[in-house]
Design a protein around this motif. Sequence first.
Motif, short mmCIF file in Angstrom:
data_model
loop_
_atom_site.label_atom_id
_atom_site.label_comp_id
_atom_site.label_asym_id
_atom_site.label_seq_id
_atom_site.Cartn_x
_atom_site.Cartn_y
_atom_site.Cartn_z
N GLY A 19 0.76 -1.01 0.10
CA GLY A 19 -0.02 -0.01 0.12
C GLY A 19 0.79 1.40 0.09
N THR A 42 -3.50 4.35 -4.71
CA THR A 42 -4.43 4.20 -3.65
C THR A 42 -4.59 5.25 -2.79
N ARG A 89 -7.00 4.04 2.97
CA ARG A 89 -6.69 2.85 2.80
C ARG A 89 -5.34 2.28 3.66
#
Length: 326
Positions: A110, A119, A123
């Motif tokens: 991530g 992203t 998140r």
Amino acid sequence: MRTFILATALAVLGPGLGLAAPEMAAELREVTEWKAVFGRVEARDMIPARSRIGGTLISIKVTEGSPVTEGQQIADIYDPKLGLQLDSVQGQIDALQSQLENAETELQRGEDLLQRGVTTAQRLDALRTQVEVLKNQIEATRAQKRVIEQQAVEGAVLAPIAGKVIDVPVTHGSVVMPGEVIAQIGGGGFFLRLAVPERHAGYLKEGIEIRIGPDGESKPGRLAKVYPQIENGRVIADVEVEGMSSEFVNARVLVSLPVGRRTALVVPADRVDTRMGLDFVTVRGPDGGPVDRAVVVGGPLSVDDTPMVEILSGLTEGDVLVDRHE
């Protein structure tokens, strides 16, 4: 001149040769009255060694009479459930560790995607939270494992004090519960515990000397403590005896207690002559000569460290005792 020297020598040596004894009067003297009671040998501290967990007693290393030291392991208790619980907790830790590794990989991915703008920051925060939650779960599960390991360690039964094992009420293979007595340990020294009738309570003072033994003079003791509570009409008291044998706990020992003072008609023990089962003392008669008088004697007494006997009847105060060979 020779007669004078001989008379002087006999006067000096007469008592040593037993030729004559000085005259003395029977008199009333104040004597201590003794009460014979039985005391029990007891340990000052009587503490049970208890099981800290439930399980099966797989070993016991002491028997009645065994000496122990404080903290010595005297038995071992095994609970098979603890091993199963440890395996279960270890499995949970392994599973959480795998989840943590996967969450940390997702977090790294991530972070890379956030740098590329693929992203969102929300998140990434969710991934970080998931990693922290898994770490906390692993730490909590490890703490639970340490608790179970400590319970397994507590299967060792330890002696609470140094002393002697008085009783072992269980045997090898017994199933025990937490808090059950494995052995009774007596320590802190041994003493005599007395139960004295309450009518004598007023004469019991801490520190007074006590006679120990069948003849009342085997060993000196000291009244160390008098308990204020009366049980079944008796006062409980403890007597310290130096060098007292602790081979048999709860053994009964004869003890003589001073419970008051009274007057008694006493004469020296060597003034009493026993003939044909009767006791006689020689007194000065009305005509001034020696007369044997039958008397009834009581028990032996010690007055000013002199052996004396009590005269119950046959003499009156003031009767003059003379040598029986006079």
